[in-house]
Design an enzyme around this catalytic site. Structure first.
Site, mmCIF file in Angstrom:
data_model
loop_
_atom_site.group_PDB
_atom_site.id
_atom_site.type_symbol
_atom_site.label_atom_id
_atom_site.label_comp_id
_atom_site.label_asym_id
_atom_site.label_seq_id
_atom_site.Cartn_x
_atom_site.Cartn_y
_atom_site.Cartn_z
ATOM 1 N N GLY A 43 0.787 -1.238 0.000
ATOM 2 C CA GLY A 43 0.000 0.000 0.000
ATOM 3 C C GLY A 43 0.814 1.281 0.000
ATOM 4 O O GLY A 43 0.337 2.313 0.458
ATOM 5 N N SER A 44 2.047 1.251 -0.541
ATOM 6 C CA SER A 44 2.856 2.479 -0.504
ATOM 7 C C SER A 44 2.291 3.552 -1.447
ATOM 8 O O SER A 44 2.348 4.740 -1.149
ATOM 9 C CB SER A 44 4.324 2.185 -0.809
ATOM 10 O OG SER A 44 4.491 1.824 -2.158
ATOM 11 N N ASN A 45 1.715 3.136 -2.582
ATOM 12 C CA ASN A 45 1.065 4.119 -3.455
ATOM 13 C C ASN A 45 -0.210 4.657 -2.815
ATOM 14 O O ASN A 45 -0.553 5.823 -2.992
ATOM 15 C CB ASN A 45 0.762 3.516 -4.827
ATOM 16 C CG ASN A 45 1.893 3.749 -5.813
ATOM 17 O OD1 ASN A 45 2.320 4.873 -6.013
ATOM 18 N ND2 ASN A 45 2.405 2.682 -6.393
ATOM 19 N N MET A 63 -3.739 -7.003 -7.357
ATOM 20 C CA MET A 63 -3.272 -8.166 -8.125
ATOM 21 C C MET A 63 -4.398 -9.011 -8.718
ATOM 22 O O MET A 63 -4.238 -10.201 -8.954
ATOM 23 C CB MET A 63 -2.360 -9.044 -7.258
ATOM 24 C CG MET A 63 -1.109 -8.334 -6.749
ATOM 25 S SD MET A 63 -0.168 -7.467 -8.029
ATOM 26 C CE MET A 63 0.650 -8.829 -8.834
ATOM 27 N N ILE A 116 -7.351 -9.043 -11.954
ATOM 28 C CA ILE A 116 -7.715 -8.378 -13.199
ATOM 29 C C ILE A 116 -9.226 -8.149 -13.212
ATOM 30 O O ILE A 116 -10.008 -9.087 -13.014
ATOM 31 C CB ILE A 116 -7.250 -9.203 -14.419
ATOM 32 C CG1 ILE A 116 -5.702 -9.212 -14.450
ATOM 33 C CG2 ILE A 116 -7.806 -8.625 -15.714
ATOM 34 C CD1 ILE A 116 -5.101 -10.178 -15.438
ATOM 35 N N ASN A 155 -4.684 2.909 -13.445
ATOM 36 C CA ASN A 155 -3.741 1.924 -12.901
ATOM 37 C C ASN A 155 -2.331 2.496 -13.005
ATOM 38 O O ASN A 155 -2.030 3.258 -13.916
ATOM 39 C CB ASN A 155 -3.816 0.618 -13.703
ATOM 40 C CG ASN A 155 -2.883 -0.444 -13.138
ATOM 41 O OD1 ASN A 155 -2.779 -0.636 -11.928
ATOM 42 N ND2 ASN A 155 -2.165 -1.138 -14.007
ATOM 43 N N HIS A 189 1.587 1.250 -13.406
ATOM 44 C CA HIS A 189 2.309 0.047 -13.833
ATOM 45 C C HIS A 189 3.808 0.322 -13.824
ATOM 46 O O HIS A 189 4.257 1.364 -14.318
ATOM 47 C CB HIS A 189 1.846 -0.340 -15.247
ATOM 48 C CG HIS A 189 2.456 -1.615 -15.735
ATOM 49 N ND1 HIS A 189 2.060 -2.850 -15.265
ATOM 50 C CD2 HIS A 189 3.452 -1.839 -16.630
ATOM 51 C CE1 HIS A 189 2.778 -3.793 -15.865
ATOM 52 N NE2 HIS A 189 3.628 -3.206 -16.688
ATOM 53 N N ASP A 229 -3.112 -3.775 -19.300
ATOM 54 C CA ASP A 229 -2.061 -2.744 -19.411
ATOM 55 C C ASP A 229 -2.017 -2.091 -20.795
ATOM 56 O O ASP A 229 -0.945 -1.772 -21.312
ATOM 57 C CB ASP A 229 -0.674 -3.331 -19.067
ATOM 58 C CG ASP A 229 -0.601 -3.827 -17.633
ATOM 59 O OD1 ASP A 229 -1.306 -3.268 -16.774
ATOM 60 O OD2 ASP A 229 0.140 -4.776 -17.365
ATOM 61 N N GLU A 267 6.879 6.391 -8.706
ATOM 62 C CA GLU A 267 5.439 6.097 -8.730
ATOM 63 C C GLU A 267 4.691 7.000 -7.751
ATOM 64 O O GLU A 267 3.601 7.483 -8.036
ATOM 65 C CB GLU A 267 5.185 4.630 -8.352
ATOM 66 C CG GLU A 267 5.473 3.635 -9.454
ATOM 67 C CD GLU A 267 5.134 2.210 -9.050
ATOM 68 O OE1 GLU A 267 4.272 2.018 -8.187
ATOM 69 O OE2 GLU A 267 5.748 1.277 -9.610
#
Length: 195
Positions: free
Chosen positions: A19-21, A94, A96, A111, A113, A149, A178
């Site tokens: 959860g760093s983003n 993680m 789709i 998203n 990436h 993606d 990011e």
């Protein structure tokens, strides 16, 4: 989509891991000029470290059992509707999303990436970049479409790959950019969009 008049954009962040983003988006939501509010956190992993940030910041969060994908997505759509979510940010989620889910949500899904798309869709991006002796890697924020993606790119940022870089050191460098890239991408679409 209704215009944003005198209110912030309600965001739901989907996570699976550390959860760093998510944390960088929470910090961004708290600065004065920010037009976003994180209302909801969805995870498929009850051990996700990101849940600690959710609790600390008193953000509503749900752990979704993905063993039956159709039911899981139905439940998520209900939560999104209830919480009037304008935008979904996938941040290391993680799973789709099905094309049916993307169609039903109707609003944008973003998203982040860890590669310079369209290079290295999917997993193991850092290893592939190093194995191919690329000079640069980076991160991309893009719109989510049913094709993995492959949605329209909103923003990208490069990092140089050094000869001494390993998968681990490159991942660290990319993660650092990011954290700045995601808020910048949201700002960019807010300027262009008629939310």
């Amino acid at each position: 989509m209704e215009k944003l008049i005198g209110r912030n954009l309600n965001i739901s962040v989907f996570i699976s891991g550390r959860g760093s983003n998510l944390l960088s988006l929470i910090k961004y939501s708290k600065i004065k000029k920010s037009k976003i509010k994180i209302n909801l956190i969805i995870t498929n992993n009850k051990f996700s470290k990101g849940l600690e940030f959710a609790k600390k910041n008193k953000i509503k969060n749900y752990i979704i059992n993905y063993s039956k994908k159709k039911e899981a997505e139905h439940k998520i759509l209900e939560y999104l509707r209830k919480n009037k979510i304008d935008l979904i940010c996938l941040a290391g989620f993680m799973k789709i999303l099905s094309s049916s889910f993307i169609k039903k949500f109707k609003n944008p899904i973003l998203n982040i990436h860890p590669s310079l798309l369209p290079r290295y869709k999917g997993l193991n991006t850092h290893r592939r970049a190093i194995e191919n002796k690329d000079k640069f890697s980076g991160a991309t924020v893009h719109f989510v479409t049913p094709k993995l993606d492959s949605g329209k790119i909103i923003l990208q940022k490069k990092v140089r790959i050094l000869k001494s870089d390993t998968e681990k050191t490159l991942a660290k460098k990319v993660l650092k950019i990011e954290h700045k890239l995601y808020p910048s991408a949201i700002e960019k679409i807010l300027k262009k969009s008629s939310f």
